[in-house]
Design a protein around this motif. Structure first.
Motif, PDB file in Angstrom:
ATOM      1  N   UNK A 176       0.853  -1.184   0.000  1.00  9.01           N
ATOM      2  CA  UNK A 176       0.000   0.000   0.000  1.00  9.01           C
ATOM      3  C   UNK A 176       0.888   1.232   0.000  1.00  9.01           C
ATOM      4  N   UNK A 177       0.410   2.282  -0.633  1.00 13.01           N
ATOM      5  CA  UNK A 177       1.137   3.545  -0.605  1.00 13.01           C
ATOM      6  C   UNK A 177       0.160   4.690  -0.452  1.00 13.01           C
ATOM      7  N   UNK A 178       0.629   5.738   0.187  1.00 13.68           N
ATOM      8  CA  UNK A 178      -0.204   6.915   0.395  1.00 13.68           C
ATOM      9  C   UNK A 178      -0.269   7.709  -0.895  1.00 13.68           C
ATOM     10  N   UNK A 287      -4.404  -3.661   3.284  1.00 14.15           N
ATOM     11  CA  UNK A 287      -3.190  -2.859   3.441  1.00 14.15           C
ATOM     12  C   UNK A 287      -3.544  -1.370   3.492  1.00 14.15           C
ATOM     13  N   UNK A 288      -4.537  -0.990   2.719  1.00 18.41           N
ATOM     14  CA  UNK A 288      -4.964   0.412   2.725  1.00 18.41           C
ATOM     15  C   UNK A 288      -5.644   0.772   4.046  1.00 18.41           C
ATOM     16  N   UNK A 354       4.948  -4.137   4.678  1.00 22.73           N
ATOM     17  CA  UNK A 354       4.382  -4.092   3.326  1.00 22.73           C
ATOM     18  C   UNK A 354       4.725  -2.767   2.662  1.00 22.73           C
ATOM     19  N   UNK A 355       5.995  -2.434   2.707  1.00 23.42           N
ATOM     20  CA  UNK A 355       6.451  -1.172   2.132  1.00 23.42           C
ATOM     21  C   UNK A 355       6.651  -1.302   0.627  1.00 23.42           C
ATOM     22  N   UNK A 356       6.478  -0.218  -0.050  1.00 23.32           N
ATOM     23  CA  UNK A 356       6.690  -0.175  -1.494  1.00 23.32           C
ATOM     24  C   UNK A 356       8.128  -0.558  -1.844  1.00 23.32           C
ATOM     25  N   UNK A 357       9.095  -0.036  -1.108  1.00 23.99           N
ATOM     26  CA  UNK A 357      10.503  -0.257  -1.432  1.00 23.99           C
ATOM     27  C   UNK A 357      10.867  -1.732  -1.447  1.00 23.99           C
ATOM     28  N   UNK A 358      10.435  -2.475  -0.406  1.00 22.92           N
ATOM     29  CA  UNK A 358      10.795  -3.892  -0.307  1.00 22.92           C
ATOM     30  C   UNK A 358      10.205  -4.704  -1.455  1.00 22.92           C
ATOM     31  N   UNK A 359       8.947  -4.443  -1.783  1.00 23.38           N
ATOM     32  CA  UNK A 359       8.277  -5.219  -2.830  1.00 23.38           C
ATOM     33  C   UNK A 359       8.838  -4.877  -4.206  1.00 23.38           C
ATOM     34  N   UNK A 360       9.010  -3.605  -4.486  1.00 19.84           N
ATOM     35  CA  UNK A 360       9.517  -3.184  -5.798  1.00 19.84           C
ATOM     36  C   UNK A 360      10.948  -3.679  -6.006  1.00 19.84           C
ATOM     37  N   UNK A 361      11.768  -3.672  -4.961  1.00 24.94           N
ATOM     38  CA  UNK A 361      13.139  -4.189  -5.087  1.00 24.94           C
ATOM     39  C   UNK A 361      13.132  -5.674  -5.457  1.00 24.94           C
ATOM     40  N   UNK A 362      12.212  -6.427  -4.874  1.00 23.98           N
ATOM     41  CA  UNK A 362      12.109  -7.852  -5.175  1.00 23.98           C
ATOM     42  C   UNK A 362      11.712  -8.060  -6.638  1.00 23.98           C
TER      43      UNK A 362
END
Length: 377
Positions: A176-178, A287-288, A354-362
């Protein structure tokens, strides 16, 4: 009239892995929102998105540097659409088609015409509790053409390994992201006494059990309201839901809004979140809710219990159990201090895990591995 292709100065981006997110529509559903998230997150390396059958509210959320194509595909075997997509993929130098949900079939047809492109299939299947009934023969034909498979829960991952015989597969959680958005929707009801349910009006989301639970609380909590946000397909399920609401005289306490783009604003106006699904993967809605700091009631399906820790972030109840759902909602309605504490804990948990950074890096790691010289599928 929509312009079919907008390139947005793609050639000014760095020469790296170019990826096309392939999705059936841009309506405000979970898989569609994930596809837009990924396209927006990859703009620095050359990012594209293709909506195959329909556009929708999410088109406005695309980053201006995402190369966009609308196919307006008319049928499963629309040869003109297949050729158009193949020309676009080849002409843009796209190396990977990240196909979401049922778009895998179109991606496979393109690969047959242009073998050098890789396919990543992203399985968002929401009825993972009923995998024994899932149609699979077309997937089994296409699976050998997949370079990698992402699954939104562990059951789907296991199904891909055992039924589709896919070797390169992994579980990938949503994130989820703001979002930065313009507030549009004003929720009815009394502030501080609103329950929100983010879910398209589909049978698997089981809104009727939710309304059944909520109607039994009206006498004890007359000021509370229930807000259903999600695409209304105006089908038999939608009509049955509306008939049930009217038959139980809930019209003044249960509100249906349809698709909305200002989700963060809606959650800011809400007091707690609920999801009453009969089957799920990993719902983006949960997540939201967490990111918005809402204590949440959900059913024990898919990966929901991994996100909403029972008694810590919210309450997890059996699916299709109106009485258990009613009791869980009542707990938060009558104990605001507990509701607030669980909402704070949920927000911290989602931000950490569930941060954007961790998922996108994967995801980027998989993209880069596939495009390495001499990579063997």
């Amino acid at each position: 009239m929509h312009t079919p292709l907008v390139t947005h100065d793609i050639h000014s981006q760095s020469a790296s892995v170019k990826v096309l997110q392939l999705i059936d529509s841009l309506e405000a559903g979970g898989a569609e929102r994930v596809a837009v998230q990924y396209a927006n997150a990859m703009v620095e390396t050359g990012s594209y998105l293709c909506a195959t059958r329909a556009e929708g509210l999410l088109k406005a959320s695309l980053h201006p540097q995402v190369g966009y194509l609308f196919l307006n595909k008319k049928s499963t075997l629309d040869l003109q659409a297949v050729l158009k997509l193949k020309r676009f993929v080849k002409g843009s130098g796209i190396q990977i088609i990240h196909a979401h949900s049922s778009s895998f079939f179109l991606a496979t047809l393109v690969k047959l015409l242009y073998p050098k492109v890789h396919i990543i299939w992203h399985d968002h299947y929401g009825n993972s509790a009923y995998l024994n009934k899932r149609p699979k023969w077309i997937l089994q034909i296409c699976a050998p053409f997949f370079s990698y498979v992402f699954c939104v829960n562990r059951d789907l991952e296991n199904w891909a390994r055992t039924v589709l015989k896919v070797k390169s597969v992994s579980y990938l959680s949503n994130y989820a992201e703001q979002a930065i958005e313009v507030p549009i929707t004003t929720l009815k009801g009394t502030a501080g006494k609103r329950i929100v349910c983010l879910a398209n009006l589909r049978p698997q989301k089981d809104h009727i059990t939710l309304v059944d639970a909520f109607k039994n609380l009206q006498t004890r909590f007359p000021d509370w309201t229930l807000h259903l946000v999600g695409k209304d397909f105006d089908d038999a399920y939608s009509k049955a839901l509306k008939t049930y609401i009217e038959a139980n005289t809930c019209q003044d306490r249960v509100y249906i809004y349809g698709s909305c783009t200002d989700v963060a604003s809606i959650l800011e106006q809400s007091t707690m979140g609920v999801l009453a699904s009969k089957s799920e993967g990993l719902p983006l809605a949960l997540l939201e809710y967490g990111l918005a700091g809402l204590a949440t009631v959900c059913t024990q399906v898919g990966s929901c219990a991994e996100v909403v820790l029972d008694g810590v972030h919210g309450r997890v109840v059996p699916s299709q159990d109106a009485e258990a759902l009613e009791q869980a909602l009542a707990l938060y309605m009558e104990t605001p201090h507990l509701r607030d504490a669980h909402g704070i804990a949920f927000k911290s948990f989602v931000e950490k895990n569930y941060s954007k950074t961790a998922i996108i890096d994967k995801i980027k790691t998989i993209y880069n591995t596939l495009c390495m010289p001499n990579h063997a599928k």
